[in-house]
Design a protein around this motif. Structure first.
Motif, PDB file in Angstrom:
ATOM      1  N   UNK A  19       0.902  -1.035   0.023  1.00 51.24           N
ATOM      2  CA  UNK A  19       0.077  -0.120  -0.171  1.00 51.24           C
ATOM      3  C   UNK A  19       0.932   1.260  -0.092  1.00 51.24           C
ATOM      4  N   UNK A  20       0.384   2.423   0.148  1.00 48.80           N
ATOM      5  CA  UNK A  20       1.333   3.694   0.068  1.00 48.80           C
ATOM      6  C   UNK A  20       1.125   4.135   1.570  1.00 48.80           C
ATOM      7  N   UNK A  21       0.720   3.496   2.717  1.00 53.08           N
ATOM      8  CA  UNK A  21       0.797   4.084   3.775  1.00 53.08           C
ATOM      9  C   UNK A  21       0.746   3.130   4.959  1.00 53.08           C
ATOM     10  N   UNK A  22       1.058   2.994   6.201  1.00 56.11           N
ATOM     11  CA  UNK A  22       0.845   2.336   7.200  1.00 56.11           C
ATOM     12  C   UNK A  22      -0.684   2.008   7.546  1.00 56.11           C
ATOM     13  N   UNK A  23      -1.286   3.372   7.456  1.00 58.81           N
ATOM     14  CA  UNK A  23      -2.785   3.435   7.715  1.00 58.81           C
ATOM     15  C   UNK A  23      -3.529   2.674   6.980  1.00 58.81           C
ATOM     16  N   UNK A  68      11.913   5.908   3.434  1.00 62.37           N
ATOM     17  CA  UNK A  68      11.782   7.425   3.379  1.00 62.37           C
ATOM     18  C   UNK A  68      10.779   7.780   2.342  1.00 62.37           C
ATOM     19  N   UNK A  69      10.039   6.899   1.579  1.00 68.51           N
ATOM     20  CA  UNK A  69       9.054   7.198   0.544  1.00 68.51           C
ATOM     21  C   UNK A  69       7.770   6.516   1.198  1.00 68.51           C
ATOM     22  N   UNK A  70       6.858   7.064   0.760  1.00 72.16           N
ATOM     23  CA  UNK A  70       5.412   6.470   1.272  1.00 72.16           C
ATOM     24  C   UNK A  70       5.053   5.075   0.882  1.00 72.16           C
ATOM     25  N   UNK A  71       4.995   4.437   2.116  1.00 74.32           N
ATOM     26  CA  UNK A  71       4.802   3.185   1.958  1.00 74.32           C
ATOM     27  C   UNK A  71       4.054   2.126   3.148  1.00 74.32           C
ATOM     28  N   UNK A  72       3.478   1.135   2.820  1.00 74.92           N
ATOM     29  CA  UNK A  72       2.948   0.343   3.602  1.00 74.92           C
ATOM     30  C   UNK A  72       2.732  -1.222   3.114  1.00 74.92           C
TER      31      UNK A  72
END
Ligand SMILES: *Cc1c(COP(=O)(O)O)cnc(C)c1O
Length: 427
Positions: free
Chosen positions: A113-117, A271-275
């Motif tokens: 995904x693009x974030x931990x959220x 350091x880039x948006x990830x999940x």
């Protein structure tokens, strides 16, 4: 100098809600305007006035190799030249998934995904879809991103701002979330007794970082594993902070407990948006397109984040034996700080797990959210500002973790200890 930063925040507030794109960045808990950053390299971060600070926030955890690591930056630049997003699969995604799956064997299949959220939100939806049940258990002071179901008694910025539950989260949703005291297995037994057959999942930070650092005690996680297995409840470890923070793998691999699902983020994106969400094959296969639980993302698994993550994990893998070095630096720093506070006669309790730590302004012990909240947050705020003046950038809230990176030098640690001594003189 002060003019420049006041100016930055004033201008930001005219166009950005609250002047920041994530609440804790506003420094509300410590007072004063937040510093605006121009750049960062290694263990150092620089504000727009050109002042240098030793950084213990590390973008809230991700920058374990230090800022702007040359090999990570190279990976990002090389990737960018070939295009930044395709909306189609790339081989790098498979490579990253293979590397993560090898390091954390419970993650048999995963989804980026693009974030931990998004990872935590999807974990909850998946657990609900898989079990056909609606209720979930979380723990007071744990933070799992800002999805509706998970914002009940949450940590991080929610704790910093003292918001028990967020307006905008419908009560009928919040009612499905039971929030229990961390480290309290009796409370879990009671809740499972009452709601067992309605419980889809228990989600937990295996080491809490979002009420300040709090470690699991008295076999808390092993007992959670036992209860969830017995009642067919999906056990979710939110390792967004802890994944690859203490070792080349998850905290679960250190303690030998396998959750059903695991959430990752922060470090694995370099350091880039990830999940990343991953876990048991049987559960993960219920995600679309193999199953019917829907989840998607236009930029999920985008080449920039994936290659930054891949470069980061490859470097960490090569350094797997050096984790002890940053643990040692953290230990040295915490022991010295504790001594300084003791000498000064200010009650302080430092919780440290390997290279992550929180200095609570109280005698302690701190083992859950209510005990964390006993801290003297005014004194913390003054200490924080004192440290900033001395060139040390700590997490701007009592309820957050500080981190050490592989870029921190012994000289950084020594400098930080003297800075603390100087800051304490004015406290
Ligand atoms: C930061 C964090 C999240 C949320 O990740 P984002 O990338 O900020 O959405 C979830 N869980 C934990 C434990 C975190 O620390």
């Amino acid at each position: 100098m002060t003019e420049i930063k006041t100016n930055s925040f004033t201008q930001a507030r005219q166009v950005i809600a609250g002047g920041v794109n994530s609440p804790v960045r506003a420094w509300q808990a410590v007072g004063g305007d937040p510093l605006f950053v121009s750049q960062a390299r290694g263990s150092k971060i620089y504000d727009v006035a050109g002042r240098e600070y030793i950084d213990y926030v590390l973008s809230w955890g991700p920058m374990i190799l230090g800022h702007a690591h040359p090999e990570v930056i190279d990976a990002i630049c090389c990737t960018a030249r070939r295009g930044t997003s395709f909306g189609a699969p790339t081989e790098a995604e498979t490579q990253l998934a293979q590397l993560i799956g090898k390091a954390i064997p419970s993650m048999e299949l995963l989804r980026m995904t693009s974030s931990g959220t998004e990872a935590a939100m999807t974990a909850i939806r998946l657990a609900r879809g898989y079990t056909g049940r609606n209720m979930i258990i979380k723990f007071d002071g744990c933070y799992h991103g800002h999805a509706d179901s998970l914002l009940v008694q949450a940590g991080s910025g929610v704790a910093t701002l003292g918001i028990p539950g967020s307006p905008g989260v419908p009560e009928c949703l919040a009612e499905l979330t039971i929030s229990l005291p961390y480290n309290n297995i009796d409370a879990v037994h009671d809740a499972v007794e009452s709601y067992g057959s309605e419980l889809a999942a228990i989600i937990v930070e295996p080491v809490a970082g979002n009420m300040g650092v709090v470690e699991p005690q008295n076999g808390f996680l092993a007992k959670l594993r036992e209860i969830t297995a017995k009642h067919g409840i999906v056990l979710i470890f939110d390792e967004v902070i802890t994944g690859f923070r203490f070792n080349f793998g998850g905290y679960q691999d250190l303690i030998g407990i396998k959750p059903d699902l695991t959430c990752l983020g922060k470090i694995i994106g370099g350091g880039l948006p990830v999940g990343v969400l991953g876990g048991k094959k049987e559960i993960m296969e219920t995600l679309a397109p193999s199953g019917k639980v829907y989840q998607a993302g236009t930029l999920s698994g985008n080449p920039l984040a994936v290659n930054a993550g891949l470069a980061t994990l490859q470097l960490l893998q090569a350094k797997a034996d050096s984790y002890a070095d940053i643990d040692k630096q953290a230990k040295q720093l915490c022991i010295a700080l504790e001594k300084l506070f003791l000498t000064k006669g200010i009650p302080a309790c430092i919780n440290r797990c390997h290279s992550m730590f929180t200095l609570f302004f109280q005698a302690g012990p701190v083992n859950d959210f209510p005990s964390a909240k006993k801290s003297d947050t005014n004194l913390f705020a003054r200490f924080f500002q004192g440290m900033i003046k001395e060139g040390i950038w700590l997490a701007p809230s009592q309820f957050e973790a500080n981190f050490i990176s592989f870029a921190h030098t012994d000289a950084d640690i020594t400098f930080t200890i003297s800075a603390c001594a100087a800051a304490l003189k004015h406290l």
